[in-house]
Design a protein around this motif. Sequence first.
Motif, mmCIF file in Angstrom:
data_model
loop_
_atom_site.group_PDB
_atom_site.id
_atom_site.type_symbol
_atom_site.label_atom_id
_atom_site.label_comp_id
_atom_site.label_asym_id
_atom_site.label_seq_id
_atom_site.Cartn_x
_atom_site.Cartn_y
_atom_site.Cartn_z
ATOM 1 N N GLU A 9 -12.352 -3.276 14.267
ATOM 2 C CA GLU A 9 -12.924 -2.107 13.605
ATOM 3 C C GLU A 9 -13.048 -2.341 12.099
ATOM 4 O OE1 GLU A 9 -11.934 2.598 12.713
ATOM 5 O OE2 GLU A 9 -11.083 1.640 14.507
ATOM 6 N N SER A 10 -12.058 -2.994 11.509
ATOM 7 C CA SER A 10 -12.101 -3.285 10.076
ATOM 8 C C SER A 10 -13.285 -4.192 9.744
ATOM 9 C CB SER A 10 -10.793 -3.953 9.643
ATOM 10 O OG SER A 10 -10.853 -4.338 8.284
ATOM 11 N N ALA A 11 -13.544 -5.197 10.594
ATOM 12 C CA ALA A 11 -14.658 -6.117 10.349
ATOM 13 C C ALA A 11 -15.994 -5.400 10.518
ATOM 14 C CB ALA A 11 -14.566 -7.308 11.290
ATOM 15 N N ARG A 12 -16.081 -4.528 11.504
ATOM 16 C CA ARG A 12 -17.327 -3.779 11.712
ATOM 17 C C ARG A 12 -17.604 -2.870 10.524
ATOM 18 N NH1 ARG A 12 -14.949 -3.127 16.902
ATOM 19 N NH2 ARG A 12 -14.555 -0.899 16.543
ATOM 20 N N ARG A 13 -16.554 -2.257 10.002
ATOM 21 C CA ARG A 13 -16.724 -1.402 8.837
ATOM 22 C C ARG A 13 -17.155 -2.221 7.613
ATOM 23 N NH1 ARG A 13 -15.477 3.654 8.155
ATOM 24 N NH2 ARG A 13 -14.205 3.704 10.063
ATOM 25 N N ASP A 14 -16.634 -3.438 7.513
ATOM 26 C CA ASP A 14 -17.002 -4.327 6.412
ATOM 27 C C ASP A 14 -18.481 -4.686 6.480
ATOM 28 O OD1 ASP A 14 -16.499 -6.231 4.209
ATOM 29 O OD2 ASP A 14 -16.843 -7.756 5.744
ATOM 30 N N VAL A 15 -18.966 -5.042 7.662
ATOM 31 C CA VAL A 15 -20.391 -5.368 7.834
ATOM 32 C C VAL A 15 -21.249 -4.142 7.517
ATOM 33 C CG1 VAL A 15 -22.173 -5.985 9.513
ATOM 34 C CG2 VAL A 15 -19.976 -7.183 9.525
ATOM 35 N N PHE A 16 -20.833 -2.989 8.024
ATOM 36 C CA PHE A 16 -21.573 -1.743 7.787
ATOM 37 C C PHE A 16 -21.716 -1.468 6.290
ATOM 38 C CE2 PHE A 16 -21.288 3.008 7.374
ATOM 39 C CZ PHE A 16 -22.558 3.293 7.859
ATOM 40 N N GLN A 17 -20.632 -1.641 5.541
ATOM 41 C CA GLN A 17 -20.678 -1.383 4.109
ATOM 42 C C GLN A 17 -21.565 -2.390 3.389
ATOM 43 O OE1 GLN A 17 -19.400 1.420 2.620
ATOM 44 N NE2 GLN A 17 -20.723 0.621 0.989
ATOM 45 N N ARG A 18 -21.522 -3.635 3.828
ATOM 46 C CA ARG A 18 -22.378 -4.651 3.203
ATOM 47 C C ARG A 18 -23.854 -4.348 3.443
ATOM 48 N NH1 ARG A 18 -19.691 -10.689 3.898
ATOM 49 N NH2 ARG A 18 -17.523 -10.088 3.519
ATOM 50 N N VAL A 19 -24.175 -3.881 4.643
ATOM 51 C CA VAL A 19 -25.561 -3.509 4.944
ATOM 52 C C VAL A 19 -26.030 -2.397 4.014
ATOM 53 C CG1 VAL A 19 -27.069 -2.450 6.670
ATOM 54 C CG2 VAL A 19 -25.472 -4.260 7.344
ATOM 55 N N LEU A 20 -25.205 -1.375 3.835
ATOM 56 C CA LEU A 20 -25.569 -0.270 2.946
ATOM 57 C C LEU A 20 -25.736 -0.750 1.512
ATOM 58 C CD1 LEU A 20 -23.207 2.567 4.248
ATOM 59 C CD2 LEU A 20 -25.641 2.275 4.719
ATOM 60 N N THR A 21 -24.884 -1.653 1.064
ATOM 61 C CA THR A 21 -24.973 -2.179 -0.304
ATOM 62 C C THR A 21 -26.272 -2.937 -0.505
ATOM 63 O OG1 THR A 21 -22.568 -2.335 -0.489
ATOM 64 C CG2 THR A 21 -23.872 -3.667 -2.014
ATOM 65 N N ILE A 22 -26.656 -3.758 0.456
ATOM 66 C CA ILE A 22 -27.896 -4.530 0.340
ATOM 67 C C ILE A 22 -29.104 -3.602 0.345
ATOM 68 C CG2 ILE A 22 -29.387 -6.144 1.589
ATOM 69 C CD1 ILE A 22 -26.823 -7.651 2.360
ATOM 70 N N ILE A 23 -29.074 -2.593 1.198
ATOM 71 C CA ILE A 23 -30.166 -1.616 1.209
ATOM 72 C C ILE A 23 -30.282 -0.945 -0.156
ATOM 73 C CG2 ILE A 23 -30.918 0.605 2.163
ATOM 74 C CD1 ILE A 23 -29.739 -0.317 4.848
ATOM 75 N N ASP A 24 -29.155 -0.566 -0.709
ATOM 76 C CA ASP A 24 -29.137 0.116 -2.007
ATOM 77 C C ASP A 24 -29.690 -0.760 -3.121
ATOM 78 O OD1 ASP A 24 -28.461 2.250 -3.799
ATOM 79 O OD2 ASP A 24 -26.678 1.115 -4.392
ATOM 80 N N ARG A 25 -29.420 -2.071 -3.052
ATOM 81 C CA ARG A 25 -29.808 -2.969 -4.143
ATOM 82 C C ARG A 25 -31.151 -3.662 -3.945
ATOM 83 N NH1 ARG A 25 -23.976 -6.090 -5.059
ATOM 84 N NH2 ARG A 25 -22.801 -4.263 -5.826
ATOM 85 N N LYS A 26 -31.537 -3.880 -2.690
ATOM 86 C CA LYS A 26 -32.690 -4.743 -2.439
ATOM 87 C C LYS A 26 -33.878 -4.080 -1.752
ATOM 88 C CE LYS A 26 -30.499 -8.466 -3.936
ATOM 89 N NZ LYS A 26 -30.960 -9.219 -5.129
ATOM 90 N N PHE A 27 -33.651 -3.024 -0.999
ATOM 91 C CA PHE A 27 -34.718 -2.460 -0.173
ATOM 92 C C PHE A 27 -35.875 -1.926 -1.007
ATOM 93 C CE2 PHE A 27 -36.476 1.361 1.998
ATOM 94 C CZ PHE A 27 -37.115 0.696 3.043
ATOM 95 N N MET A 28 -37.095 -2.282 -0.589
ATOM 96 C CA MET A 28 -38.312 -1.786 -1.230
ATOM 97 C C MET A 28 -39.101 -1.026 -0.166
ATOM 98 S SD MET A 28 -40.175 -1.532 -3.928
ATOM 99 C CE MET A 28 -41.866 -1.422 -4.533
ATOM 100 N N GLY A 29 -39.129 0.277 -0.305
ATOM 101 C CA GLY A 29 -39.820 1.097 0.673
ATOM 102 C C GLY A 29 -39.648 2.559 0.336
ATOM 103 N N PRO A 30 -39.785 3.446 1.311
ATOM 104 C CA PRO A 30 -39.597 4.871 1.054
ATOM 105 C C PRO A 30 -38.202 5.136 0.493
ATOM 106 C CG PRO A 30 -40.537 4.500 3.238
ATOM 107 C CD PRO A 30 -40.131 3.170 2.726
ATOM 108 N N PRO A 31 -38.060 6.166 -0.343
ATOM 109 C CA PRO A 31 -36.747 6.491 -0.910
ATOM 110 C C PRO A 31 -35.699 6.686 0.190
ATOM 111 C CG PRO A 31 -38.465 7.780 -1.978
ATOM 112 C CD PRO A 31 -39.113 7.084 -0.820
ATOM 113 N N VAL A 32 -34.497 6.175 -0.063
ATOM 114 C CA VAL A 32 -33.423 6.244 0.929
ATOM 115 C C VAL A 32 -32.295 7.138 0.415
ATOM 116 C CG1 VAL A 32 -31.700 4.933 2.219
ATOM 117 C CG2 VAL A 32 -33.951 3.940 1.784
ATOM 118 N N ASP A 33 -31.940 8.127 1.220
ATOM 119 C CA ASP A 33 -30.768 8.952 0.929
ATOM 120 C C ASP A 33 -29.576 8.218 1.529
ATOM 121 O OD1 ASP A 33 -28.697 10.793 0.856
ATOM 122 O OD2 ASP A 33 -29.992 12.514 1.280
#
Length: 409
Positions: A9-33
């Motif tokens: 569960e700890s590793a899954r949460r780590d991956v989940f947080q990394r995905v959100l961080t990359i979306i926040d920093r790199k994603f180019m598209g419609p605004p994301v809440d």
Amino acid sequence: MATITPLTESARRDVFQRVLTIIDRKFMGPPVDLPALKARHEQAVVGSEMPEAFEQALTNLLKDLGTSHTGCFHEGRPRVAGRVAIAATFAKVETADGMRWVFQDVHPAGVAARAGVRSGDVLLMIDGQDMRPPDAVPFSLGQTYAFTIRRADGATASATMAVPGSREKQRPIVVPDQVVTTSKPRDDVGVVRISMFPGVLGMDVARDISRATAELQCPKLVVDLRGNTGGGIGCLRVMSHLCPDRRGVGYSLGRAAAQKGLTKDRLPSFDRIPSSKWGVIPLAVKFATASRSVAVFTEALGPQAHHGHVAVLVNEHSASAAEMIAGFVSEYRLATLVGTKTAGRLVATSAFTVGHGYRIAIPVAAYYTWQGRNLEGVGVTPDIEEPFSAEAVWHGHDPQLDRALACLS
């Protein structure tokens, strides 16, 4: 197939947080809440104990971004869509066996074609399991699948499809042995069929396109992009063969360039596919800090016999780089577009490592035609609309190609 070890569960949460961080920093598209996105998917992602469910939960999160070209996979078991894995597309058709998937675009030298599959074949089963719309199973690279199909004459047949592994670890892809093929349906008309544009710079496919065009020596040309899955900037060679001069094709904007308000005239320009590896070095220097923001121009190849006598075939599976061509043709009226509306999947993507063997792909730049149209989610409507007809294919006809030939008469 490689066995993927379930994460804690700890590793899954780590991956989940990394995905959100990359979306926040790199994603180019419609605004994301981002807080809302996290709230909607956290329980499903973190709570998915089995690898398949975990991967699917992350895929659902990425789909929620509202753009194409998103995906999640594990390096030990990369999966891709059928149009990429077996170089074939499907249409949903009512058949004698009920509503079924029918092979639509079957590209020469691809996995499906090598297995003996033809356009119009009806898919009945994969590995003994009945397959009906809307069920669609992505293929795992490096795996072999047993297909049961029904031919146009009603006979059933078996086809074994061995999907090769990918040399690309970041973005798995299967490249057919030959992506450019030619034919001459009439003495005065040559057809250049292109299944995809592999390679970032597309030097090999650009060379093959020019060679095919020269060898046909026809005053009229059909460029067949039906089922073309897209790829890299090798598509520029097609556009450069449609006009003699240097013209603006389009431009891409990454997040940094968009935030700075950069316009197309302030972006570094790309107007030549290098003919050798030596030509890559100056490009690497020029675009080192461009961050996927670039203005694209045709290569000014000069007058050619087929100019003004070209038809381009597209359909709902023509995507990405193929849509760059369709948009260019539409804006400059350099050819007649025939077929059906394109996929509307045109963004620049990158793949990112998110830990524990998982990677995600997300859009990092938006693409605009030279007149400023964003084709993502919109696509390009052809001048002459002609849908795919399984019934016609079963009787040996290609109505879309027939319409293209008619407009060139």
